[in-house]
Design a protein around this motif. Sequence first.
Motif, PDB file in Angstrom:
ATOM      1  N   ALA A  78       0.841  -1.203   0.000  1.00  0.00           N
ATOM      2  CA  ALA A  78       0.000   0.000   0.000  1.00  0.00           C
ATOM      3  C   ALA A  78       0.877   1.254   0.000  1.00  0.00           C
ATOM      4  CB  ALA A  78      -0.930  -0.001   1.207  1.00  0.00           C
ATOM      5  N   ARG A  79       1.972   1.232   0.767  1.00  0.00           N
ATOM      6  CA  ARG A  79       2.890   2.373   0.804  1.00  0.00           C
ATOM      7  C   ARG A  79       3.537   2.577  -0.572  1.00  0.00           C
ATOM      8  NH1 ARG A  79       5.948   0.721   4.832  1.00  0.00           N
ATOM      9  NH2 ARG A  79       4.470   1.489   6.358  1.00  0.00           N
ATOM     10  N   ARG A  80       3.960   1.465  -1.192  1.00  0.00           N
ATOM     11  CA  ARG A  80       4.583   1.541  -2.522  1.00  0.00           C
ATOM     12  C   ARG A  80       3.578   2.078  -3.547  1.00  0.00           C
ATOM     13  NH1 ARG A  80       4.614  -1.172  -7.035  1.00  0.00           N
ATOM     14  NH2 ARG A  80       3.290  -2.827  -6.248  1.00  0.00           N
ATOM     15  N   LEU A  81       2.345   1.590  -3.506  1.00  0.00           N
ATOM     16  CA  LEU A  81       1.314   2.075  -4.427  1.00  0.00           C
ATOM     17  C   LEU A  81       1.015   3.556  -4.196  1.00  0.00           C
ATOM     18  CD1 LEU A  81      -1.169  -0.944  -4.467  1.00  0.00           C
ATOM     19  CD2 LEU A  81       0.373  -0.218  -6.290  1.00  0.00           C
ATOM     20  N   ARG A  82       1.028   3.955  -2.932  1.00  0.00           N
ATOM     21  CA  ARG A  82       0.793   5.359  -2.607  1.00  0.00           C
ATOM     22  C   ARG A  82       1.907   6.241  -3.176  1.00  0.00           C
ATOM     23  NH1 ARG A  82       2.087   8.053   2.585  1.00  0.00           N
ATOM     24  NH2 ARG A  82       1.271  10.141   2.363  1.00  0.00           N
ATOM     25  N   GLU A  83       3.168   5.768  -3.044  1.00  0.00           N
ATOM     26  CA  GLU A  83       4.297   6.527  -3.592  1.00  0.00           C
ATOM     27  C   GLU A  83       4.219   6.596  -5.116  1.00  0.00           C
ATOM     28  OE1 GLU A  83       7.690   4.527  -2.013  1.00  0.00           O
ATOM     29  OE2 GLU A  83       7.440   5.360   0.001  1.00  0.00           O
ATOM     30  N   GLU A  84       3.816   5.495  -5.767  1.00  0.00           N
ATOM     31  CA  GLU A  84       3.660   5.491  -7.219  1.00  0.00           C
ATOM     32  C   GLU A  84       2.555   6.461  -7.635  1.00  0.00           C
ATOM     33  OE1 GLU A  84       2.989   1.631  -8.886  1.00  0.00           O
ATOM     34  OE2 GLU A  84       4.897   0.845  -8.161  1.00  0.00           O
ATOM     35  N   ALA A  85       1.456   6.434  -6.891  1.00  0.00           N
ATOM     36  CA  ALA A  85       0.347   7.344  -7.193  1.00  0.00           C
ATOM     37  C   ALA A  85       0.788   8.795  -7.024  1.00  0.00           C
ATOM     38  CB  ALA A  85      -0.853   7.043  -6.301  1.00  0.00           C
ATOM     39  N   ALA A  86       1.581   9.062  -6.001  1.00  0.00           N
ATOM     40  CA  ALA A  86       2.074  10.428  -5.786  1.00  0.00           C
ATOM     41  C   ALA A  86       3.000  10.833  -6.936  1.00  0.00           C
ATOM     42  CB  ALA A  86       2.797  10.531  -4.452  1.00  0.00           C
ATOM     43  N   ALA A  87       3.847   9.890  -7.408  1.00  0.00           N
ATOM     44  CA  ALA A  87       4.747  10.182  -8.527  1.00  0.00           C
ATOM     45  C   ALA A  87       3.942  10.442  -9.805  1.00  0.00           C
ATOM     46  CB  ALA A  87       5.729   9.034  -8.737  1.00  0.00           C
ATOM     47  N   VAL A  88       2.914   9.620 -10.032  1.00  0.00           N
ATOM     48  CA  VAL A  88       2.071   9.807 -11.218  1.00  0.00           C
ATOM     49  C   VAL A  88       1.347  11.146 -11.138  1.00  0.00           C
ATOM     50  CG1 VAL A  88      -0.001   8.936 -12.389  1.00  0.00           C
ATOM     51  CG2 VAL A  88       1.804   7.351 -11.732  1.00  0.00           C
ATOM     52  N   LEU A  89       0.845  11.492  -9.965  1.00  0.00           N
ATOM     53  CA  LEU A  89       0.168  12.779  -9.783  1.00  0.00           C
ATOM     54  C   LEU A  89       1.125  13.941 -10.046  1.00  0.00           C
ATOM     55  CD1 LEU A  89      -2.315  14.420  -8.922  1.00  0.00           C
ATOM     56  CD2 LEU A  89      -1.482  14.244  -6.564  1.00  0.00           C
ATOM     57  N   ALA A  90       2.337  13.843  -9.518  1.00  0.00           N
ATOM     58  CA  ALA A  90       3.326  14.910  -9.733  1.00  0.00           C
ATOM     59  C   ALA A  90       3.653  15.025 -11.222  1.00  0.00           C
ATOM     60  CB  ALA A  90       4.583  14.632  -8.923  1.00  0.00           C
ATOM     61  N   ASP A  91       3.798  13.881 -11.909  1.00  0.00           N
ATOM     62  CA  ASP A  91       4.080  13.892 -13.344  1.00  0.00           C
ATOM     63  C   ASP A  91       2.919  14.526 -14.110  1.00  0.00           C
ATOM     64  OD1 ASP A  91       5.640  13.164 -15.688  1.00  0.00           O
ATOM     65  OD2 ASP A  91       4.098  11.623 -16.041  1.00  0.00           O
ATOM     66  N   TYR A  92       1.700  14.156 -13.734  1.00  0.00           N
ATOM     67  CA  TYR A  92       0.520  14.725 -14.381  1.00  0.00           C
ATOM     68  C   TYR A  92       0.470  16.240 -14.181  1.00  0.00           C
ATOM     69  CZ  TYR A  92      -4.300  16.204 -14.917  1.00  0.00           C
ATOM     70  OH  TYR A  92      -5.428  16.899 -15.264  1.00  0.00           O
ATOM     71  N   GLN A  93       0.726  16.691 -12.957  1.00  0.00           N
ATOM     72  CA  GLN A  93       0.696  18.139 -12.678  1.00  0.00           C
ATOM     73  C   GLN A  93       1.782  18.868 -13.462  1.00  0.00           C
ATOM     74  OE1 GLN A  93       0.939  18.105  -8.413  1.00  0.00           O
ATOM     75  NE2 GLN A  93      -1.297  18.161  -8.156  1.00  0.00           N
ATOM     76  N   ARG A  94       2.962  18.235 -13.570  1.00  0.00           N
ATOM     77  CA  ARG A  94       4.061  18.841 -14.328  1.00  0.00           C
ATOM     78  C   ARG A  94       3.679  18.944 -15.808  1.00  0.00           C
ATOM     79  NH1 ARG A  94       7.616  16.782 -17.503  1.00  0.00           N
ATOM     80  NH2 ARG A  94       7.182  14.653 -16.882  1.00  0.00           N
ATOM     81  N   ARG A  95       3.115  17.869 -16.340  1.00  0.00           N
ATOM     82  CA  ARG A  95       2.706  17.867 -17.750  1.00  0.00           C
ATOM     83  C   ARG A  95       1.588  18.882 -18.001  1.00  0.00           C
ATOM     84  NH1 ARG A  95       2.517  11.559 -19.704  1.00  0.00           N
ATOM     85  NH2 ARG A  95       4.756  11.159 -19.495  1.00  0.00           N
ATOM     86  N   ARG A  96       0.656  18.981 -17.073  1.00  0.00           N
ATOM     87  CA  ARG A  96      -0.438  19.943 -17.215  1.00  0.00           C
ATOM     88  C   ARG A  96       0.102  21.368 -17.239  1.00  0.00           C
ATOM     89  NH1 ARG A  96      -3.116  21.001 -12.455  1.00  0.00           N
ATOM     90  NH2 ARG A  96      -3.304  23.204 -12.761  1.00  0.00           N
TER      91      ARG A  96
END
Length: 161
Positions: free
Chosen positions: A46-64
Amino acid sequence: MFDAEFWVAVAFVVFCGIVWRAGGFHQIVAGLDKRGDRVRKELDEARRLREEAAAVLADYQRRRAEAEREAAAIVASAREEAEAAAAEGHARLNEFVERRTRAAEAKIAQAEAQATAEVRAAAAEAAVRVSETILREKVSGEAAQDLIRRSLGEIRTRLRA
Protein backbone atom coordinates in the motif's frame (compact mmCIF):
# COMPACT_ATOMS: atom_id res chain seq x y z
CA MET A 1 -16.20 -24.93 46.28
CA PHE A 2 -16.82 -27.44 43.51
CA ASP A 3 -19.43 -25.52 41.65
CA ALA A 4 -19.73 -25.07 37.85
CA GLU A 5 -17.30 -22.22 37.67
CA PHE A 6 -14.59 -24.29 39.32
CA TRP A 7 -15.05 -27.11 36.84
CA VAL A 8 -14.94 -24.62 33.93
CA ALA A 9 -11.67 -23.26 35.29
CA VAL A 10 -10.26 -26.79 35.70
CA ALA A 11 -11.38 -27.74 32.18
CA PHE A 12 -9.74 -24.58 30.81
CA VAL A 13 -6.44 -25.35 32.57
CA VAL A 14 -6.55 -28.95 31.29
CA PHE A 15 -7.35 -27.72 27.79
CA CYS A 16 -4.46 -25.23 27.90
CA GLY A 17 -2.13 -28.04 29.06
CA ILE A 18 -3.19 -30.29 26.18
CA VAL A 19 -2.80 -27.49 23.70
CA TRP A 20 0.64 -26.66 25.10
CA ARG A 21 1.70 -30.32 25.01
CA ALA A 22 0.49 -30.72 21.43
CA GLY A 23 2.42 -27.58 20.36
CA GLY A 24 -0.72 -25.59 19.79
CA PHE A 25 0.72 -22.42 21.31
CA HIS A 26 3.60 -22.61 18.87
CA GLN A 27 1.16 -22.95 15.96
CA ILE A 28 -0.96 -20.08 17.27
CA VAL A 29 2.12 -17.85 17.59
CA ALA A 30 3.34 -18.96 14.14
CA GLY A 31 -0.10 -18.22 12.66
CA LEU A 32 -0.13 -14.81 14.31
CA ASP A 33 3.41 -14.17 13.00
CA LYS A 34 2.34 -15.17 9.48
CA ARG A 35 -0.68 -12.94 9.72
CA GLY A 36 1.54 -10.09 10.99
CA ASP A 37 3.95 -10.68 8.06
CA ARG A 38 1.05 -10.69 5.60
CA VAL A 39 -0.33 -7.44 7.09
CA ARG A 40 3.20 -5.92 7.00
CA LYS A 41 3.55 -6.91 3.30
CA GLU A 42 0.15 -5.46 2.49
CA LEU A 43 1.11 -2.24 4.29
CA ASP A 44 4.40 -2.12 2.35
CA GLU A 45 2.50 -2.72 -0.92
CA ALA A 46 0.00 0.00 0.00
CA ARG A 47 2.89 2.37 0.80
CA ARG A 48 4.58 1.54 -2.52
CA LEU A 49 1.31 2.08 -4.43
CA ARG A 50 0.79 5.36 -2.61
CA GLU A 51 4.30 6.53 -3.59
CA GLU A 52 3.66 5.49 -7.22
CA ALA A 53 0.35 7.34 -7.19
CA ALA A 54 2.07 10.43 -5.79
CA ALA A 55 4.75 10.18 -8.53
CA VAL A 56 2.07 9.81 -11.22
CA LEU A 57 0.17 12.78 -9.78
CA ALA A 58 3.33 14.91 -9.73
CA ASP A 59 4.08 13.89 -13.34
CA TYR A 60 0.52 14.73 -14.38
CA GLN A 61 0.70 18.14 -12.68
CA ARG A 62 4.06 18.84 -14.33
CA ARG A 63 2.71 17.87 -17.75
CA ARG A 64 -0.44 19.94 -17.21
CA ALA A 65 1.62 22.99 -16.27
CA GLU A 66 3.84 22.43 -19.32
CA ALA A 67 0.79 22.05 -21.57
CA GLU A 68 -0.67 25.27 -20.16
CA ARG A 69 2.60 27.09 -20.86
CA GLU A 70 2.67 25.72 -24.40
CA ALA A 71 -0.96 26.73 -24.94
CA ALA A 72 -0.23 30.23 -23.68
CA ALA A 73 2.79 30.44 -26.00
CA ILE A 74 0.69 29.23 -28.95
CA VAL A 75 -2.02 31.79 -28.19
CA ALA A 76 0.57 34.58 -27.89
CA SER A 77 2.22 33.48 -31.14
CA ALA A 78 -1.12 33.33 -32.93
CA ARG A 79 -2.01 36.79 -31.60
CA GLU A 80 1.33 38.19 -32.83
CA GLU A 81 0.87 36.55 -36.24
CA ALA A 82 -2.66 37.95 -36.52
CA GLU A 83 -1.45 41.43 -35.61
CA ALA A 84 1.40 41.14 -38.13
CA ALA A 85 -1.00 39.92 -40.81
CA ALA A 86 -3.38 42.78 -40.05
CA ALA A 87 -0.55 45.31 -40.22
CA GLU A 88 0.68 43.80 -43.48
CA GLY A 89 -2.84 43.85 -44.92
CA HIS A 90 -3.25 47.47 -43.86
CA ALA A 91 0.09 48.38 -45.46
CA ARG A 92 -0.85 46.57 -48.68
CA LEU A 93 -4.21 48.33 -48.76
CA ASN A 94 -2.55 51.72 -48.26
CA GLU A 95 -0.03 50.91 -51.00
CA PHE A 96 -2.83 49.81 -53.34
CA VAL A 97 -4.81 53.00 -52.68
CA GLU A 98 -1.68 55.09 -53.21
CA ARG A 99 -0.91 53.34 -56.53
CA ARG A 100 -4.50 53.78 -57.70
CA THR A 101 -4.42 57.43 -56.71
CA ARG A 102 -1.17 58.00 -58.63
CA ALA A 103 -2.57 56.16 -61.67
CA ALA A 104 -5.75 58.25 -61.55
CA GLU A 105 -3.74 61.45 -61.21
CA ALA A 106 -1.56 60.41 -64.15
CA LYS A 107 -4.65 59.67 -66.26
CA ILE A 108 -6.14 63.02 -65.28
CA ALA A 109 -2.91 64.82 -66.18
CA GLN A 110 -2.77 62.95 -69.48
CA ALA A 111 -6.41 63.81 -70.21
CA GLU A 112 -5.73 67.47 -69.35
CA ALA A 113 -2.70 67.51 -71.63
CA GLN A 114 -4.69 65.87 -74.43
CA ALA A 115 -7.59 68.29 -73.93
CA THR A 116 -5.17 71.22 -73.97
CA ALA A 117 -3.56 69.91 -77.16
CA GLU A 118 -6.97 69.42 -78.77
CA VAL A 119 -8.05 72.94 -77.76
CA ARG A 120 -4.80 74.37 -79.15
CA ALA A 121 -5.23 72.41 -82.38
CA ALA A 122 -8.83 73.57 -82.71
CA ALA A 123 -7.78 77.15 -81.96
CA ALA A 124 -4.95 76.91 -84.47
CA GLU A 125 -7.26 75.48 -87.11
CA ALA A 126 -9.79 78.22 -86.45
CA ALA A 127 -7.06 80.89 -86.58
CA VAL A 128 -5.77 79.47 -89.84
CA ARG A 129 -9.22 79.50 -91.40
CA VAL A 130 -9.94 83.03 -90.23
CA SER A 131 -6.52 84.19 -91.43
CA GLU A 132 -7.01 82.46 -94.76
CA THR A 133 -10.39 84.06 -95.20
CA ILE A 134 -9.10 87.53 -94.30
CA LEU A 135 -6.06 87.21 -96.53
CA ARG A 136 -8.09 85.99 -99.51
CA GLU A 137 -10.37 88.94 -99.24
CA LYS A 138 -7.55 91.47 -99.01
CA VAL A 139 -4.82 89.95 -101.15
CA SER A 140 -5.39 88.81 -104.73
CA GLY A 141 -3.40 87.15 -107.49
CA GLU A 142 -0.87 84.37 -107.73
CA ALA A 143 1.63 86.03 -105.43
CA ALA A 144 -1.06 86.40 -102.84
CA GLN A 145 -1.95 82.72 -103.06
CA ASP A 146 1.72 81.72 -102.61
CA LEU A 147 2.08 84.08 -99.64
CA ILE A 148 -1.09 82.69 -98.04
CA ARG A 149 0.13 79.09 -98.39
CA ARG A 150 3.51 79.82 -96.81
CA SER A 151 2.03 81.87 -94.02
CA LEU A 152 -0.59 79.29 -93.20
CA GLY A 153 2.03 76.52 -93.16
CA GLU A 154 4.18 78.54 -90.75
CA ILE A 155 1.20 79.33 -88.53
CA ARG A 156 0.18 75.71 -88.39
CA THR A 157 3.68 74.49 -87.43
CA ARG A 158 4.11 77.20 -84.80
CA LEU A 159 0.71 76.62 -83.23
CA ARG A 160 1.14 72.83 -83.08
CA ALA A 161 4.59 73.05 -81.56
